[in-house]
Design a protein around this motif. Sequence first.
Motif, PDB file in Angstrom:
ATOM      1  N   ILE A  50       0.706  -1.381   0.275  1.00 32.36           N
ATOM      2  CA  ILE A  50       0.063   0.105   0.141  1.00 32.36           C
ATOM      3  C   ILE A  50       1.254   1.334  -0.145  1.00 32.36           C
ATOM      4  O   ILE A  50       2.080   1.850   0.718  1.00 32.36           O
ATOM      5  N   VAL A  51       0.429   2.099  -0.819  1.00 32.02           N
ATOM      6  CA  VAL A  51       1.740   3.092  -1.072  1.00 32.02           C
ATOM      7  C   VAL A  51       1.251   4.343  -1.084  1.00 32.02           C
ATOM      8  O   VAL A  51      -0.149   4.706  -1.353  1.00 32.02           O
ATOM      9  N   GLU A  52       1.348   5.700   0.041  1.00 29.51           N
ATOM     10  CA  GLU A  52       0.356   6.769  -0.481  1.00 29.51           C
ATOM     11  C   GLU A  52       0.727   6.943  -1.781  1.00 29.51           C
ATOM     12  O   GLU A  52       1.638   6.613  -2.600  1.00 29.51           O
ATOM     13  N   LYS A  53      -0.285   8.746  -1.514  1.00 28.32           N
ATOM     14  CA  LYS A  53      -0.070   9.529  -2.473  1.00 28.32           C
ATOM     15  C   LYS A  53       0.730  10.619  -2.991  1.00 28.32           C
ATOM     16  O   LYS A  53       1.039  10.566  -2.282  1.00 28.32           O
ATOM     17  N   PRO A  54       1.247  10.974  -4.048  1.00 26.63           N
ATOM     18  CA  PRO A  54       0.808   9.969  -5.202  1.00 26.63           C
ATOM     19  C   PRO A  54       2.630   9.353  -5.335  1.00 26.63           C
ATOM     20  O   PRO A  54       2.924   8.789  -4.782  1.00 26.63           O
ATOM     21  N   MET A  55       1.310   7.487  -6.135  1.00 30.39           N
ATOM     22  CA  MET A  55       2.338   6.414  -6.183  1.00 30.39           C
ATOM     23  C   MET A  55       3.816   6.945  -6.901  1.00 30.39           C
ATOM     24  O   MET A  55       4.283   5.833  -6.203  1.00 30.39           O
ATOM     25  N   ALA A  56       3.988   7.481  -7.196  1.00 26.12           N
ATOM     26  CA  ALA A  56       4.598   8.062  -7.797  1.00 26.12           C
ATOM     27  C   ALA A  56       5.119   9.355  -8.974  1.00 26.12           C
ATOM     28  O   ALA A  56       3.929   9.675  -8.425  1.00 26.12           O
ATOM     29  N   LEU A  57       6.138   9.435  -9.353  1.00 25.79           N
ATOM     30  CA  LEU A  57       6.610  10.810  -9.862  1.00 25.79           C
ATOM     31  C   LEU A  57       6.566  10.934 -11.240  1.00 25.79           C
ATOM     32  O   LEU A  57       7.059  11.813 -12.588  1.00 25.79           O
ATOM     33  N   SER A  58       6.378   9.901 -11.844  1.00 26.43           N
ATOM     34  CA  SER A  58       6.809   9.246 -13.448  1.00 26.43           C
ATOM     35  C   SER A  58       5.399   8.050 -13.746  1.00 26.43           C
ATOM     36  O   SER A  58       5.668   7.695 -12.545  1.00 26.43           O
ATOM     37  N   VAL A  59       5.160   8.043 -14.370  1.00 24.70           N
ATOM     38  CA  VAL A  59       4.225   7.472 -15.441  1.00 24.70           C
ATOM     39  C   VAL A  59       5.089   5.853 -15.979  1.00 24.70           C
ATOM     40  O   VAL A  59       4.555   5.173 -15.118  1.00 24.70           O
ATOM     41  N   SER A  60       6.114   6.360 -16.106  1.00 22.78           N
ATOM     42  CA  SER A  60       7.457   4.759 -16.118  1.00 22.78           C
ATOM     43  C   SER A  60       7.852   4.429 -14.857  1.00 22.78           C
ATOM     44  O   SER A  60       7.293   3.127 -15.257  1.00 22.78           O
ATOM     45  N   ASP A  61       7.765   4.945 -13.432  1.00 15.50           N
ATOM     46  CA  ASP A  61       7.701   4.190 -12.121  1.00 15.50           C
ATOM     47  C   ASP A  61       6.579   3.489 -12.244  1.00 15.50           C
ATOM     48  O   ASP A  61       6.430   2.907 -11.687  1.00 15.50           O
ATOM     49  N   ALA A  62       5.538   4.287 -12.147  1.00 15.11           N
ATOM     50  CA  ALA A  62       3.671   3.470 -12.120  1.00 15.11           C
ATOM     51  C   ALA A  62       4.244   2.715 -12.284  1.00 15.11           C
ATOM     52  O   ALA A  62       3.935   1.143 -11.955  1.00 15.11           O
ATOM     53  N   ASP A  63       4.388   2.590 -13.581  1.00 16.13           N
ATOM     54  CA  ASP A  63       4.062   1.352 -14.851  1.00 16.13           C
ATOM     55  C   ASP A  63       5.336   0.071 -14.090  1.00 16.13           C
ATOM     56  O   ASP A  63       4.811  -0.700 -14.036  1.00 16.13           O
ATOM     57  N   LYS A  64       6.349   0.726 -13.912  1.00 17.59           N
ATOM     58  CA  LYS A  64       6.613  -0.686 -13.025  1.00 17.59           C
ATOM     59  C   LYS A  64       6.771  -1.004 -11.862  1.00 17.59           C
ATOM     60  O   LYS A  64       6.729  -2.586 -11.334  1.00 17.59           O
ATOM     61  N   MET A  65       5.707  -0.356 -10.838  1.00 21.21           N
ATOM     62  CA  MET A  65       6.028  -0.797  -9.653  1.00 21.21           C
ATOM     63  C   MET A  65       4.655  -1.654 -10.354  1.00 21.21           C
ATOM     64  O   MET A  65       3.870  -3.372  -9.730  1.00 21.21           O
ATOM     65  N   ILE A  66       3.795  -1.052 -11.203  1.00 19.38           N
ATOM     66  CA  ILE A  66       1.824  -2.352 -11.593  1.00 19.38           C
ATOM     67  C   ILE A  66       2.665  -3.453 -11.976  1.00 19.38           C
ATOM     68  O   ILE A  66       1.815  -4.881 -11.401  1.00 19.38           O
ATOM     69  N   SER A  67       3.957  -3.108 -13.162  1.00 19.89           N
ATOM     70  CA  SER A  67       4.239  -4.487 -13.676  1.00 19.89           C
ATOM     71  C   SER A  67       4.743  -5.708 -12.693  1.00 19.89           C
ATOM     72  O   SER A  67       4.745  -6.258 -13.016  1.00 19.89           O
ATOM     73  N   CYS A  68       5.643  -5.272 -11.948  1.00 22.26           N
ATOM     74  CA  CYS A  68       6.247  -5.467 -11.020  1.00 22.26           C
ATOM     75  C   CYS A  68       5.107  -7.064 -10.096  1.00 22.26           C
ATOM     76  O   CYS A  68       5.517  -7.837  -9.553  1.00 22.26           O
ATOM     77  N   ALA A  69       4.559  -5.520  -9.630  1.00 22.12           N
ATOM     78  CA  ALA A  69       3.180  -6.466  -8.749  1.00 22.12           C
ATOM     79  C   ALA A  69       2.695  -7.293  -8.981  1.00 22.12           C
ATOM     80  O   ALA A  69       2.715  -8.623  -8.960  1.00 22.12           O
ATOM     81  N   LYS A  70       2.296  -7.472 -10.922  1.00 24.98           N
ATOM     82  CA  LYS A  70       1.877  -8.564 -11.349  1.00 24.98           C
ATOM     83  C   LYS A  70       2.987  -9.439 -12.014  1.00 24.98           C
ATOM     84  O   LYS A  70       2.165 -11.146 -11.397  1.00 24.98           O
ATOM     85  N   LYS A  71       4.113  -9.442 -12.035  1.00 26.52           N
ATOM     86  CA  LYS A  71       5.044 -10.371 -12.238  1.00 26.52           C
ATOM     87  C   LYS A  71       5.097 -11.337 -10.531  1.00 26.52           C
ATOM     88  O   LYS A  71       5.014 -12.319 -10.554  1.00 26.52           O
ATOM     89  N   LYS A  72       4.951 -10.660  -9.404  1.00 29.98           N
ATOM     90  CA  LYS A  72       5.362 -11.211  -8.048  1.00 29.98           C
ATOM     91  C   LYS A  72       3.646 -12.028  -7.891  1.00 29.98           C
ATOM     92  O   LYS A  72       4.046 -12.441  -6.157  1.00 29.98           O
TER      93      LYS A  72
END
Length: 365
Positions: free
Chosen positions: A98-120
Amino acid sequence: MFTIALIGCGRISFKHIEGFTNNKDKLKLIAICDPVISRAEEKEIEYKKIIPEAEITIFSDYKELLKNKKPDIVTIATESGKHAEIAINCLEAGCHVIVEKPMALSVSDADKMISCAKKKNKKIAVCFQNRFNAPIQKLRSALIAGRFGKILHGMIQIRWNRNDAYYAEALWRGTWEQDGGTLMNQCTHGIDLLQWMLGEDAVRVQAQTRRFIRPIEAEDFGAAIVEFKNGAVGIIEGTADVFPKNINETLSIFGENGTVVVGGLAVNKIETWRFSDAEKIGDTEEKVLNPNEKDPPTVYGFGHSALFKDFIDAIEENREPVISGDKGKKAMELILAIYKSQKTGKPVDLPLDFSTMEMKGYFDK
């Protein structure tokens, strides 16, 4: 029972402690981390006021926490610029996040977080807790039921004060590298609510931002007009410059058959409730409005506990949290588009290619 750890013990961390204790039948806090040990110890004391028998380990390095305690869930309440790196490391270590807002400061970082969650095969949620405010839930239910008819436009107003002392208290605040300005920090909750109610798919934004008086790199005021795919128009007004203290955060939604205004200090009071079918439904404005309703003690409201409960349910039911990573990044995308419109002086069409865009450099004085 899920074990949970807190990383980051700053301004918002007390709401995480509150969320843990209000879900104590499902959550067991086992570790707290902050580079300033005394702050972590303060959170331990807060938690033990409710659960005195708790055994909690204090860390100054979150990587040591992950290596030694291996919690089921981690909540991240650090400065925004560190969210992505910490979240990815926690996901890689096998934790739900669970991450406080904003989840990241770039869309690329947010996408990496989402991708990592799916992978794991782990869950990730973003703390837009105001979605769980009772008036907001009531508004959302009316919208889903079609009571507004055609949605025409909506407006979010965030009229708050964050004075010089607030920024001096933590030097990362208001910087491009770790925070962004009032839109990305204070106003992101309201922007999330506006786009959630108006269909989520913004197609064009035109904006102005200013750094009027605060001693920061980024903006202390922003205004934007947002067009949505369904034809609705959204209006954003956000400031940290209100003298001498916070006034309100107000969300207004207007449709052909309904008008709702949710205001108060932080979208927690229904101020207007008018629908063409109100007599039939039995929720006329005079029945819905509560003149004795009070603001919560802080602008953070009561939503964290409900958000944590939803996250626990999502793990147990193997579903996405209400505010998943995909949902949580939409407000950030819109704010980055606002920054680009400010920089270029032109409307910005969405979706936007954010692959090479960073906040820094997308602001003119």
